[in-house]
Design a protein around this motif. Structure first.
Motif, mmCIF file in Angstrom:
data_model
loop_
_atom_site.group_PDB
_atom_site.id
_atom_site.type_symbol
_atom_site.label_atom_id
_atom_site.label_comp_id
_atom_site.label_asym_id
_atom_site.label_seq_id
_atom_site.Cartn_x
_atom_site.Cartn_y
_atom_site.Cartn_z
ATOM 1 N N MET A 93 0.825 -1.188 0.000
ATOM 2 C CA MET A 93 0.000 0.000 0.000
ATOM 3 C C MET A 93 0.873 1.257 0.000
ATOM 4 N N LYS A 94 1.953 1.240 0.807
ATOM 5 C CA LYS A 94 2.835 2.391 0.892
ATOM 6 C C LYS A 94 3.556 2.605 -0.443
ATOM 7 N N ASN A 95 3.939 1.506 -1.098
ATOM 8 C CA ASN A 95 4.607 1.611 -2.400
ATOM 9 C C ASN A 95 3.682 2.213 -3.448
ATOM 10 N N ASN A 96 2.410 1.883 -3.400
ATOM 11 C CA ASN A 96 1.453 2.435 -4.359
ATOM 12 C C ASN A 96 1.327 3.953 -4.203
ATOM 13 N N LYS A 97 1.328 4.446 -2.968
ATOM 14 C CA LYS A 97 1.252 5.880 -2.738
ATOM 15 C C LYS A 97 2.502 6.587 -3.255
ATOM 16 N N ILE A 98 3.653 5.987 -3.052
ATOM 17 C CA ILE A 98 4.905 6.585 -3.539
ATOM 18 C C ILE A 98 4.900 6.648 -5.065
ATOM 19 N N ILE A 99 4.458 5.587 -5.697
ATOM 20 C CA ILE A 99 4.393 5.552 -7.164
ATOM 21 C C ILE A 99 3.402 6.598 -7.667
ATOM 22 N N LEU A 100 2.254 6.698 -7.020
ATOM 23 C CA LEU A 100 1.252 7.682 -7.411
ATOM 24 C C LEU A 100 1.792 9.103 -7.293
ATOM 25 N N TRP A 101 2.478 9.407 -6.206
ATOM 26 C CA TRP A 101 3.061 10.743 -6.029
ATOM 27 C C TRP A 101 4.163 11.002 -7.055
ATOM 28 N N ALA A 102 4.951 10.005 -7.376
ATOM 29 C CA ALA A 102 6.019 10.165 -8.371
ATOM 30 C C ALA A 102 5.435 10.464 -9.753
ATOM 31 N N VAL A 103 4.380 9.757 -10.114
ATOM 32 C CA VAL A 103 3.716 9.991 -11.403
ATOM 33 C C VAL A 103 3.098 11.389 -11.437
ATOM 34 N N ALA A 104 2.464 11.791 -10.361
ATOM 35 C CA ALA A 104 1.868 13.125 -10.294
ATOM 36 C C ALA A 104 2.942 14.204 -10.403
ATOM 37 N N LEU A 105 4.071 14.020 -9.750
ATOM 38 C CA LEU A 105 5.169 14.977 -9.814
ATOM 39 C C LEU A 105 5.740 15.062 -11.227
ATOM 40 N N LEU A 106 5.919 13.934 -11.888
ATOM 41 C CA LEU A 106 6.413 13.929 -13.266
ATOM 42 C C LEU A 106 5.436 14.628 -14.215
ATOM 43 N N ALA A 107 4.146 14.393 -14.030
ATOM 44 C CA ALA A 107 3.141 15.049 -14.855
ATOM 45 C C ALA A 107 3.178 16.564 -14.651
ATOM 46 N N LEU A 108 3.324 17.009 -13.414
ATOM 47 C CA LEU A 108 3.401 18.430 -13.117
ATOM 48 C C LEU A 108 4.646 19.053 -13.741
ATOM 49 N N ILE A 109 5.772 18.386 -13.652
ATOM 50 C CA ILE A 109 7.011 18.889 -14.261
ATOM 51 C C ILE A 109 6.848 19.001 -15.771
ATOM 52 N N PHE A 110 6.243 18.003 -16.385
ATOM 53 C CA PHE A 110 6.020 18.029 -17.835
ATOM 54 C C PHE A 110 5.142 19.210 -18.229
ATOM 55 N N LEU A 111 4.075 19.451 -17.487
ATOM 56 C CA LEU A 111 3.170 20.549 -17.803
ATOM 57 C C LEU A 111 3.828 21.919 -17.640
ATOM 58 N N VAL A 112 4.695 22.043 -16.649
ATOM 59 C CA VAL A 112 5.344 23.323 -16.383
ATOM 60 C C VAL A 112 6.397 23.639 -17.447
ATOM 61 N N PHE A 113 7.166 22.630 -17.864
ATOM 62 C CA PHE A 113 8.288 22.869 -18.762
ATOM 63 C C PHE A 113 8.011 22.547 -20.231
ATOM 64 N N ALA A 114 6.855 22.044 -20.544
ATOM 65 C CA ALA A 114 6.537 21.713 -21.943
ATOM 66 C C ALA A 114 6.365 22.986 -22.755
ATOM 67 N N LYS A 115 7.009 23.036 -23.929
ATOM 68 C CA LYS A 115 6.895 24.185 -24.819
ATOM 69 C C LYS A 115 5.752 23.933 -25.797
ATOM 70 N N PRO A 116 4.791 24.834 -25.852
ATOM 71 C CA PRO A 116 3.685 24.622 -26.780
ATOM 72 C C PRO A 116 4.146 24.786 -28.227
ATOM 73 N N PHE A 117 3.561 24.024 -29.136
ATOM 74 C CA PHE A 117 3.872 24.091 -30.559
ATOM 75 C C PHE A 117 3.082 25.227 -31.184
#
Length: 109
Positions: free
Chosen positions: A1-25
């Motif tokens: 259960m604890k591993n699932n929360k860590i994975i979920l937070w890691a995915v959410a953090l990666l998604a946030l980083i992508f949205l912040v630094f993605a250059k629009p076409f």
């Protein structure tokens, strides 16, 4: 259960980083006019694997959604005219490239 929360937070953090630094076409465009009146049907541009076209309407063409790069342009003529070719047309993101007036040469009989 604890591993699932860590994975979920890691995915959410990666998604946030992508949205912040993605250059629009922001695509560019290529436009121009064809003379004399009624001498061309459509215009093509190509570069590597990218090929785009636009009909000529009222002697004007406007090719949109063009990625940045250097293109060659071909004007498909009407039956009594020769094809016109231009190379080295540079397109920048978010800018309109005007190739000006293209004079079509009539086929000599």
């Amino acid at each position: 259960m604890k591993n699932n929360k860590i994975i979920l937070w890691a995915v959410a953090l990666l998604a946030l980083i992508f949205l912040v630094f993605a250059k629009p076409f922001t695509a560019g465009s290529v436009r121009g006019t064809i003379m004399p009146h009624g001498s061309a049907a459509q215009v093509w541009i190509y570069s590597g694997t990218d090929t785009l076209r636009s009909p000529v309407q009222d002697d004007v063409f406007d090719i949109t959604n063009v990625k940045a790069g250097t293109y060659s342009l071909i004007v498909d003529p009407m039956p009594t005219y020769k094809a016109a070719v231009r190379s080295g047309i540079k397109v920048n993101d978010g800018e309109a490239t005007n190739v000006g007036e293209i004079i079509m040469e009539q086929i000599k009989k």
